[in-house]
Design an enzyme around this catalytic site. Structure first.
Site, PDB file in Angstrom:
ATOM      1  N   LYS A 102      29.411  38.834  33.772  1.00  0.00           N
ATOM      2  CA  LYS A 102      30.367  39.717  33.142  1.00  0.00           C
ATOM      3  C   LYS A 102      30.883  38.681  32.124  1.00  0.00           C
ATOM      4  O   LYS A 102      31.514  37.857  32.463  1.00  0.00           O
ATOM      5  CB  LYS A 102      31.277  40.078  34.176  1.00  0.00           C
ATOM      6  CG  LYS A 102      32.329  40.992  33.412  1.00  0.00           C
ATOM      7  CD  LYS A 102      33.723  41.172  34.474  1.00  0.00           C
ATOM      8  CE  LYS A 102      34.785  41.831  33.542  1.00  0.00           C
ATOM      9  NZ  LYS A 102      36.117  42.031  34.284  1.00  0.00           N
ATOM     10  N   GLY A 163      45.417  43.748  34.462  1.00  0.00           N
ATOM     11  CA  GLY A 163      46.657  43.536  35.648  1.00  0.00           C
ATOM     12  C   GLY A 163      47.813  44.503  35.457  1.00  0.00           C
ATOM     13  O   GLY A 163      48.848  44.264  35.878  1.00  0.00           O
ATOM     14  N   ALA A 189      39.583  47.356  33.758  1.00  0.00           N
ATOM     15  CA  ALA A 189      41.036  46.813  33.587  1.00  0.00           C
ATOM     16  C   ALA A 189      41.826  47.966  33.258  1.00  0.00           C
ATOM     17  O   ALA A 189      41.579  48.950  32.786  1.00  0.00           O
ATOM     18  CB  ALA A 189      41.046  45.817  32.355  1.00  0.00           C
ATOM     19  N   GLY A 190      43.172  47.722  34.000  1.00  0.00           N
ATOM     20  CA  GLY A 190      44.120  48.601  33.706  1.00  0.00           C
ATOM     21  C   GLY A 190      44.393  49.577  34.792  1.00  0.00           C
ATOM     22  O   GLY A 190      45.605  50.295  34.715  1.00  0.00           O
ATOM     23  N   ALA A 211      40.354  44.992  40.493  1.00  0.00           N
ATOM     24  CA  ALA A 211      40.761  43.941  41.184  1.00  0.00           C
ATOM     25  C   ALA A 211      42.291  44.224  41.303  1.00  0.00           C
ATOM     26  O   ALA A 211      42.419  44.217  42.753  1.00  0.00           O
ATOM     27  CB  ALA A 211      40.456  42.512  40.367  1.00  0.00           C
ATOM     28  N   THR A 212      43.114  43.959  40.480  1.00  0.00           N
ATOM     29  CA  THR A 212      44.396  43.909  40.620  1.00  0.00           C
ATOM     30  C   THR A 212      45.050  45.059  41.551  1.00  0.00           C
ATOM     31  O   THR A 212      45.797  45.043  42.472  1.00  0.00           O
ATOM     32  CB  THR A 212      45.084  43.634  39.362  1.00  0.00           C
ATOM     33  OG1 THR A 212      44.888  42.465  38.834  1.00  0.00           O
ATOM     34  CG2 THR A 212      46.608  43.548  39.887  1.00  0.00           C
TER      35      THR A 212
END
Length: 256
Positions: A102, A163, A189-190, A211-212
């Site tokens: 990645k 994040g 992301a986001g 992830a976050t």
């Protein structure tokens, strides 16, 4: 969670995955919580930041992924130049015996937005070196096309900065990327909550990476399960075909 039997698996390059939810490992409180979340998510592919992992260490993230039979996807998080990213990918290939990566090349630590010039340069170099490259990119249809033309196996546009949990800020751009792409589009992301993941799939994405949203949730395993269900629901809704939007009401049953 297994996909609906009528739906095809996720195919990236020469590999297939039953789950369309790709997980990250950053931000987890501890390995025990991370393990619960990974199991609840049903993920088969999980990113690992090579700058934060000692591949030769004891019971760590890599050992956990091996035990759970989850494929690790090394990433180049923290790299600011193409040269840094290429070197990190090469080290990951040696440490994990994989040519999958990645690719992340960010412009600065405040926004963590991809640097398009360095990103494209790194992608071209890694593809030429035989890597299977999955680049984290801006929600820019032109850049996504350039990355695909360079030989990337997928394109991974952001929904919002890493994040932030802001969801998908520019859904039209994601739709344009999907419409033009000949490789899988993975929303990266986001993501903040399950509805964001469902929307990504409804917009046409092949998978979602997050992830976050899970690791920093109040109850990570529960959120992981919600994300798995949301990705599946969004895909099923897209395949089912939503009704067209109408200005006026239309009764579903006879009125007379």
């Amino acid at each position: 969670m297994a996909e609906h039997p009528d739906l095809p698996p996720l195919r990236i390059a020469d590999r297939e995955f039953g789950s369309r939810l790709i997980m990250g490992t950053g931000g987890a409180e501890n390995l025990a919580v991370l393990e619960e979340a990974l199991v609840a998510s049903g993920t088969e592919l999980t990113t690992v930041a090579m700058r934060r992992v000692d591949a030769a260490g004891g019971t760590g993230v890599l050992d956990l992924l091996k035990r759970l039979e989850i494929t690790p996807l090394p990433n180049t998080a923290g790299c600011r130049t193409a040269a840094e990213a290429v070197l990190t990918a090469q080290l990951a290939a040696e440490a994990l015996d994989t040519t999958w990566v990645k690719l992340e090349v960010v412009a600065d630590e405040r926004t963590l937005l991809p640097d398009p010039i360095e990103l494209l340069s790194a992608a071209e170099q890694l593809v030429d070196a035989g890597f299977t490259v999955l680049p984290y990119t801006n929600d820019d249809p032109v850049l996504a096309r350039r990355l695909e033309d360079a030989g990337c196996a997928a394109v991974m546009p952001l929904g919002a900065p890493i994040g932030t949990g802001l969801g998908i800020g520019n859904p039209h751009n994601i739709e344009m990327i999907v419409a033009a792409a000949g490789v899988p589009v993975i929303l990266d992301a986001g993501i903040g909550t399950a509805s964001d993941a469902a929307l990504a799939m409804e917009l046409g994405c092949s998978a979602v990476l997050l992830a976050t949203a899970v690791t920093r949730a109040k109850r990570p395993p529960l959120m992981a399960a919600a994300m798995a269900d949301a990705v599946r629901a969004g895909l099923l809704a897209r395949e089912a075909g939503r009704i067209p939007k109408r200005f006026w009401a239309q009764a579903s049953s006879p009125q007379r």
